[in-house]
Design a protein around this motif. Sequence first.
Motif, PDB file in Angstrom:
ATOM      1  N   GLN A 117      66.127 -23.051  79.672  1.00  0.00           N
ATOM      2  CA  GLN A 117      66.226 -22.675  81.080  1.00  0.00           C
ATOM      3  C   GLN A 117      67.704 -22.488  81.431  1.00  0.00           C
ATOM      4  O   GLN A 117      68.499 -23.384  81.239  1.00  0.00           O
ATOM      5  N   VAL A 118      68.034 -21.312  81.934  1.00  0.00           N
ATOM      6  CA  VAL A 118      69.410 -21.022  82.311  1.00  0.00           C
ATOM      7  C   VAL A 118      69.724 -21.686  83.641  1.00  0.00           C
ATOM      8  O   VAL A 118      68.950 -21.585  84.601  1.00  0.00           O
ATOM      9  N   GLN A 119      70.848 -22.370  83.673  1.00  0.00           N
ATOM     10  CA  GLN A 119      71.220 -23.066  84.902  1.00  0.00           C
ATOM     11  C   GLN A 119      72.739 -23.097  85.039  1.00  0.00           C
ATOM     12  O   GLN A 119      73.459 -23.273  84.055  1.00  0.00           O
ATOM     13  N   LEU A 120      73.203 -22.919  86.272  1.00  0.00           N
ATOM     14  CA  LEU A 120      74.614 -23.094  86.619  1.00  0.00           C
ATOM     15  C   LEU A 120      74.694 -24.142  87.716  1.00  0.00           C
ATOM     16  O   LEU A 120      73.958 -24.049  88.703  1.00  0.00           O
ATOM     17  N   VAL A 121      75.561 -25.108  87.551  1.00  0.00           N
ATOM     18  CA  VAL A 121      75.699 -26.173  88.540  1.00  0.00           C
ATOM     19  C   VAL A 121      77.159 -26.296  88.930  1.00  0.00           C
ATOM     20  O   VAL A 121      78.009 -26.614  88.089  1.00  0.00           O
ATOM     21  N   GLU A 122      77.437 -26.041  90.215  1.00  0.00           N
ATOM     22  CA  GLU A 122      78.791 -26.206  90.718  1.00  0.00           C
ATOM     23  C   GLU A 122      79.007 -27.635  91.204  1.00  0.00           C
ATOM     24  O   GLU A 122      78.069 -28.293  91.668  1.00  0.00           O
ATOM     25  N   SER A 123      80.229 -28.072  91.110  1.00  0.00           N
ATOM     26  CA  SER A 123      80.612 -29.374  91.655  1.00  0.00           C
ATOM     27  C   SER A 123      82.094 -29.343  91.985  1.00  0.00           C
ATOM     28  O   SER A 123      82.811 -28.416  91.597  1.00  0.00           O
ATOM     29  N   GLY A 124      82.543 -30.367  92.704  1.00  0.00           N
ATOM     30  CA  GLY A 124      83.959 -30.493  93.002  1.00  0.00           C
ATOM     31  C   GLY A 124      84.351 -30.126  94.415  1.00  0.00           C
ATOM     32  O   GLY A 124      85.516 -30.257  94.791  1.00  0.00           O
ATOM     33  N   GLY A 164      76.100  -2.754  94.125  1.00  0.00           N
ATOM     34  CA  GLY A 164      74.668  -2.610  93.957  1.00  0.00           C
ATOM     35  C   GLY A 164      74.130  -3.198  92.665  1.00  0.00           C
ATOM     36  O   GLY A 164      72.949  -3.011  92.344  1.00  0.00           O
ATOM     37  N   TYR A 165      74.963  -3.882  91.923  1.00  0.00           N
ATOM     38  CA  TYR A 165      74.533  -4.486  90.652  1.00  0.00           C
ATOM     39  C   TYR A 165      74.226  -5.949  90.916  1.00  0.00           C
ATOM     40  O   TYR A 165      75.045  -6.669  91.469  1.00  0.00           O
ATOM     41  N   GLU A 166      73.076  -6.396  90.507  1.00  0.00           N
ATOM     42  CA  GLU A 166      72.670  -7.776  90.751  1.00  0.00           C
ATOM     43  C   GLU A 166      73.029  -8.655  89.553  1.00  0.00           C
ATOM     44  O   GLU A 166      72.524  -8.457  88.456  1.00  0.00           O
ATOM     45  N   ILE A 167      73.902  -9.613  89.783  1.00  0.00           N
ATOM     46  CA  ILE A 167      74.259 -10.563  88.731  1.00  0.00           C
ATOM     47  C   ILE A 167      73.072 -11.486  88.469  1.00  0.00           C
ATOM     48  O   ILE A 167      72.381 -11.913  89.397  1.00  0.00           O
ATOM     49  N   ASP A 168      72.857 -11.791  87.189  1.00  0.00           N
ATOM     50  CA  ASP A 168      71.623 -12.477  86.802  1.00  0.00           C
ATOM     51  C   ASP A 168      71.537 -13.919  87.270  1.00  0.00           C
ATOM     52  O   ASP A 168      70.493 -14.362  87.764  1.00  0.00           O
ATOM     53  N   TYR A 169      72.592 -14.686  87.053  1.00  0.00           N
ATOM     54  CA  TYR A 169      72.478 -16.127  87.232  1.00  0.00           C
ATOM     55  C   TYR A 169      73.484 -16.642  88.257  1.00  0.00           C
ATOM     56  O   TYR A 169      74.659 -16.272  88.230  1.00  0.00           O
ATOM     57  N   TRP A 170      72.991 -17.528  89.120  1.00  0.00           N
ATOM     58  CA  TRP A 170      73.800 -18.098  90.196  1.00  0.00           C
ATOM     59  C   TRP A 170      73.619 -19.609  90.261  1.00  0.00           C
ATOM     60  O   TRP A 170      72.527 -20.119  89.990  1.00  0.00           O
ATOM     61  N   GLY A 171      74.686 -20.277  90.664  1.00  0.00           N
ATOM     62  CA  GLY A 171      74.579 -21.687  90.971  1.00  0.00           C
ATOM     63  C   GLY A 171      74.109 -21.884  92.408  1.00  0.00           C
ATOM     64  O   GLY A 171      73.918 -20.921  93.161  1.00  0.00           O
ATOM     65  N   GLN A 172      73.964 -23.148  92.782  1.00  0.00           N
ATOM     66  CA  GLN A 172      73.425 -23.479  94.102  1.00  0.00           C
ATOM     67  C   GLN A 172      74.511 -23.540  95.175  1.00  0.00           C
ATOM     68  O   GLN A 172      74.206 -23.579  96.372  1.00  0.00           O
ATOM     69  N   GLY A 173      75.757 -23.552  94.753  1.00  0.00           N
ATOM     70  CA  GLY A 173      76.861 -23.569  95.710  1.00  0.00           C
ATOM     71  C   GLY A 173      77.395 -24.958  95.965  1.00  0.00           C
ATOM     72  O   GLY A 173      76.682 -25.954  95.848  1.00  0.00           O
TER      73      GLY A 173
END
Length: 129
Positions: free
Chosen positions: A1-8, A113-122
């Motif tokens: 499962q692809v996941q990005l997690v921001e912190s800090g 107009g290009y949709e990036i595939d993966y995003w973190g939750q912010g």
Amino acid sequence: QVQLVESGGGLVQPGGSLRLSCAASGFTLDDYTIGWFRQAPGKEREGISCSSSDGSTWYADSVKGRFTISRDNGENTVYLQMDSLNSDDTAVYYCAAENWVEACAVVSGVIKGYEIDYWGQGTQVTVSS
């Protein structure tokens, strides 16, 4: 499962610093271009920095000279060091990943107009005294 997690993120006084982290899982970061975006209340989301899979980087004029993007492929993490923060930097910050070496052109707005595939939750950054 692809996941990005921001912190800090957090609350910092004007002139202060923060370092944001974007930890990736489910894919190998060194194959991906990673962009940092932010969205302030009432404003559109804007790309502010990018680290391409070929090693090149890009910064928006609004953060150039104050922010530094770096990546630790061994830790599968991208960082955004933010110095000399001011109230205009208050926003929710997102990282995004795309398996395309030219994707910094999307982050910078050159390609639209290009949709990036993966995003973190912010992660929220608030600059205030």
